[in-house]
Design an enzyme around this catalytic site. Structure first.
Site, PDB file in Angstrom:
ATOM      1  N   GLU A  89       0.828  -1.205   0.000  1.00  0.00           N
ATOM      2  CA  GLU A  89       0.000   0.000   0.000  1.00  0.00           C
ATOM      3  C   GLU A  89       0.860   1.253   0.000  1.00  0.00           C
ATOM      4  OE1 GLU A  89      -3.976  -0.919   2.572  1.00  0.00           O
ATOM      5  OE2 GLU A  89      -2.147  -0.629   3.683  1.00  0.00           O
ATOM      6  N   CYS A 102       3.206   8.571   1.317  1.00  0.00           N
ATOM      7  CA  CYS A 102       3.723   7.674   2.336  1.00  0.00           C
ATOM      8  C   CYS A 102       3.949   6.319   1.666  1.00  0.00           C
ATOM      9  CB  CYS A 102       2.689   7.569   3.444  1.00  0.00           C
ATOM     10  SG  CYS A 102       3.071   6.325   4.673  1.00  0.00           S
ATOM     11  N   CYS A 109       5.888  -6.677   8.229  1.00  0.00           N
ATOM     12  CA  CYS A 109       6.901  -6.117   9.140  1.00  0.00           C
ATOM     13  C   CYS A 109       7.137  -7.095  10.275  1.00  0.00           C
ATOM     14  CB  CYS A 109       6.428  -4.777   9.711  1.00  0.00           C
ATOM     15  SG  CYS A 109       7.648  -4.016  10.795  1.00  0.00           S
ATOM     16  N   CYS A 113       5.143  -4.534  16.758  1.00  0.00           N
ATOM     17  CA  CYS A 113       4.611  -3.605  17.753  1.00  0.00           C
ATOM     18  C   CYS A 113       3.148  -4.001  18.016  1.00  0.00           C
ATOM     19  CB  CYS A 113       4.698  -2.176  17.245  1.00  0.00           C
ATOM     20  SG  CYS A 113       6.381  -1.739  16.778  1.00  0.00           S
ATOM     21  N   CYS A 116       0.108  -2.173  16.261  1.00  0.00           N
ATOM     22  CA  CYS A 116       0.195  -1.816  14.840  1.00  0.00           C
ATOM     23  C   CYS A 116      -0.288  -2.943  13.942  1.00  0.00           C
ATOM     24  CB  CYS A 116       1.647  -1.472  14.485  1.00  0.00           C
ATOM     25  SG  CYS A 116       1.900  -1.227  12.718  1.00  0.00           S
ATOM     26  N   CYS A 330      -1.383   7.890   6.656  1.00  0.00           N
ATOM     27  CA  CYS A 330      -0.050   7.314   6.665  1.00  0.00           C
ATOM     28  C   CYS A 330       0.317   6.876   8.070  1.00  0.00           C
ATOM     29  CB  CYS A 330       0.906   8.375   6.202  1.00  0.00           C
ATOM     30  SG  CYS A 330       2.553   7.823   6.254  1.00  0.00           S
TER      31      CYS A 330
HETATM   32  N1  SAH Z   1       8.166   0.918  10.978  1.00  0.00           N
HETATM   33  C1  SAH Z   1       8.381   2.307  11.031  1.00  0.00           C
HETATM   34  C2  SAH Z   1       7.599   3.076   9.989  1.00  0.00           C
HETATM   35  C3  SAH Z   1       6.213   2.628   9.711  1.00  0.00           C
HETATM   36  S1  SAH Z   1       5.036   2.844  11.007  1.00  0.00           S
HETATM   37  C4  SAH Z   1       8.078   2.827  12.422  1.00  0.00           C
HETATM   38  O1  SAH Z   1       7.548   2.085  13.245  1.00  0.00           O
HETATM   39  O2  SAH Z   1       8.416   3.972  12.690  1.00  0.00           O
HETATM   40  C5  SAH Z   1       4.769   4.610  10.966  1.00  0.00           C
HETATM   41  C6  SAH Z   1       4.201   5.179  12.253  1.00  0.00           C
HETATM   42  O3  SAH Z   1       2.817   4.835  12.426  1.00  0.00           O
HETATM   43  C7  SAH Z   1       4.909   4.672  13.494  1.00  0.00           C
HETATM   44  O4  SAH Z   1       5.150   5.742  14.361  1.00  0.00           O
HETATM   45  C8  SAH Z   1       3.890   3.716  14.066  1.00  0.00           C
HETATM   46  O5  SAH Z   1       4.080   3.479  15.413  1.00  0.00           O
HETATM   47  C9  SAH Z   1       2.592   4.421  13.766  1.00  0.00           C
HETATM   48  N2  SAH Z   1       1.406   3.574  13.845  1.00  0.00           N
HETATM   49  C10 SAH Z   1       1.311   2.250  13.666  1.00  0.00           C
HETATM   50  N3  SAH Z   1       0.044   1.834  13.834  1.00  0.00           N
HETATM   51  C11 SAH Z   1      -0.691   2.926  14.100  1.00  0.00           C
HETATM   52  C12 SAH Z   1      -2.068   3.150  14.353  1.00  0.00           C
HETATM   53  N4  SAH Z   1      -2.941   2.153  14.335  1.00  0.00           N
HETATM   54  N5  SAH Z   1      -2.477   4.410  14.591  1.00  0.00           N
HETATM   55  C13 SAH Z   1      -1.587   5.440  14.583  1.00  0.00           C
HETATM   56  N6  SAH Z   1      -0.278   5.292  14.336  1.00  0.00           N
HETATM   57  C14 SAH Z   1       0.166   4.044  14.116  1.00  0.00           C
HETATM   58 FE1  SF4 Z   2       6.531  -2.407  12.050  1.00  0.00          FE
HETATM   59 FE2  SF4 Z   2       4.252  -1.245  12.712  1.00  0.00          FE
HETATM   60 FE3  SF4 Z   2       6.181  -1.455  14.514  1.00  0.00          FE
HETATM   61 FE4  SF4 Z   2       6.479   0.243  12.449  1.00  0.00          FE
HETATM   62  S1  SF4 Z   2       4.961   0.381  14.095  1.00  0.00           S
HETATM   63  S2  SF4 Z   2       7.986  -1.208  13.259  1.00  0.00           S
HETATM   64  S3  SF4 Z   2       5.400  -0.903  10.836  1.00  0.00           S
HETATM   65  S4  SF4 Z   2       5.071  -3.171  13.566  1.00  0.00           S
END
Ligand code: SAH
Ligand code: SF4
Length: 345
Positions: A89, A102, A109, A113, A116, A330
């Site tokens: 995406e 974005c 991934c 986390c 996420c 994003c």
């Molecule tokens: N993996 C990298 C970049 C992709 S995630 C990282 O973790 O930084 C981009 C951002 O979106 C990160 O700060 C992540 O924690 C946040 N994010 C992930 N899931 C989310 C959600 N459901 N709502 C808001 N932000 C979210």
């Molecule tokens: Fe991966 Fe989501 Fe964690 Fe970013 S926030 S490192 S995309 S699991």
């Protein structure tokens, strides 16, 4: 077959030298690809027929396949299919200062986390530099407008795919490439400490954003597995190192999770952790997902958190919410939705 979009200008020059062609031909090819946007080598009329044939036999020049697109007033969300059938995406966002995209950096991934959605889809593979470049070309083609900034905040952990990300950055930043200014390119990482230090030496004016999301190890351990590998103190040291080496300000991303990391105590603790660092904190409204244990912190709680940081001298902003209807902002890409979309196509 390698994609022509995987090549930085310097790599393409080396390639031409290696086949006894003039290295400046790389510049001509770059202009055809990124300025004139041709879709075949045959259209590169200042390249000889025999060289065109060689390029045709060695390089793939195809873009991606657009499988689905959802639009709302401020965002377009795109689902692209890669040559091997994997789906990724990308999101276009319209700001008052211009258009930003974005991009995704991996298929899935592995960082896991707990809040996420992208982490639900285990990493299948890294994206090549060209696959990331092509996300931008596809979107520019679609809207027939030029993108002014790029954030690497889609699905994937960019610093788990470091070399391809750096190639991608150099290709889009090249004046003969898509020519996106370094200051308009941002990489977001969950905090892979050695790579943050390496990034400090890239000698490029791009931006760094760190997904911190917690003011202490206890909370961060709970929501971000990576904190088990690199403790908060180590991460803060790496940020400090990056700032010292580059003189650049770092963005701290902090997603506001109800009753997890949104208390005034957390705000106080965060301001202690960040004191004296050249950073600004971006509070991110949580986009609720299928992780039902996490809820969005209410607006008044976010504002209290904001005020506490502000009062304690920390630069802070609250991220504006994008594309509510298609829940596609994003950093909030839903990897599982890629799977769901699979059923439609
Ligand atoms: N993996 C990298 C970049 C992709 S995630 C990282 O973790 O930084 C981009 C951002 O979106 C990160 O700060 C992540 O924690 C946040 N994010 C992930 N899931 C989310 C959600 N459901 N709502 C808001 N932000 C979210
Ligand atoms: Fe991966 Fe989501 Fe964690 Fe970013 S926030 S490192 S995309 S699991």
């Amino acid at each position: 077959m390698k994609s022509i979009f995987d090549y930085k200008l310097s790599d393409l020059s080396d390639y031409f030298s290696s086949i006894n062609e003039k290295p400046f031909k790389a510049k001509q090819v770059f202009e055809w690809l990124y300025k004139k946007r041709v879709t075949s080598f045959e259209e590169m009329t200042n390249i000889s027929k025999s060289l065109q044939e060689k390029l045709i036999s060695e390089f793939d020049i195809s873009l991606l396949t657009l499988r689905r697109k959802q639009t709302s007033e401020l965002t377009n969300k795109y689902l692209f299919e890669l040559n091997d059938g994997n789906l990724i995406e990308a999101v276009l966002m319209r700001h008052d200062y211009g258009l930003s995209v974005c991009v995704s950096s991996q298929v899935g991934c592995n960082m896991g986390c707990s809040f996420c959605e992208s982490g639900r889809l285990k990493k299948v593979r890294d994206l090549t530099a060209g696959e990331i470049v092509r996300q931008i070309l596809m979107i520019e083609d679609d809207i027939n407008e030029r993108i002014s900034s790029v954030v690497i905040m889609g699905i994937g952990e960019p610093f788990d795919n470091y070399d391809n990300i750096m190639d991608f950055i150099r290709i889009i930043n090249d004046p003969l490439g898509i020519a996106i200014g370094a200051r308009h390119i941002t990489v977001s990482t969950s905090g892979i400490v050695p790579k943050i230090k390496e990034y400090a030496h890239e000698n490029i004016q791009t931006n760094l954003a760190i997904s911190l999301h917690a003011p202490n190890n206890e909370i961060r351990d709970r929501i971000m597995k990576i904190n088990k590998a690199y403790k908060l103190e180590e991460l803060i040291d790496a940020i400090k190192y990056y700032i010292d080496e580059t003189n650049r300000r770092v963005t701290i991303e902090y997603v506001m999770l109800k009753d997890v990391n949104d208390s005034v105590e957390c705000a106080n603790e965060l301001s202690d952790v960040l004191r004296g660092l050249n950073v600004y904190v971006n509070l991110i409204p949580y986009n609720e997902t299928s992780h039902i244990e996490y809820k969005k912190a209410p607006n008044d709680v976010v504002m209290k958190f904001y005020d506490t940081l502000k009062k304690r001298g920390i630069n802070v902003t609250v991220r504006r919410e994008f594309g509510g209807k298609i829940d596609a902002a994003c950093g909030q890409l839903r990897a599982s939705e890629v799977e769901k979309w699979n059923h439609f196509i």
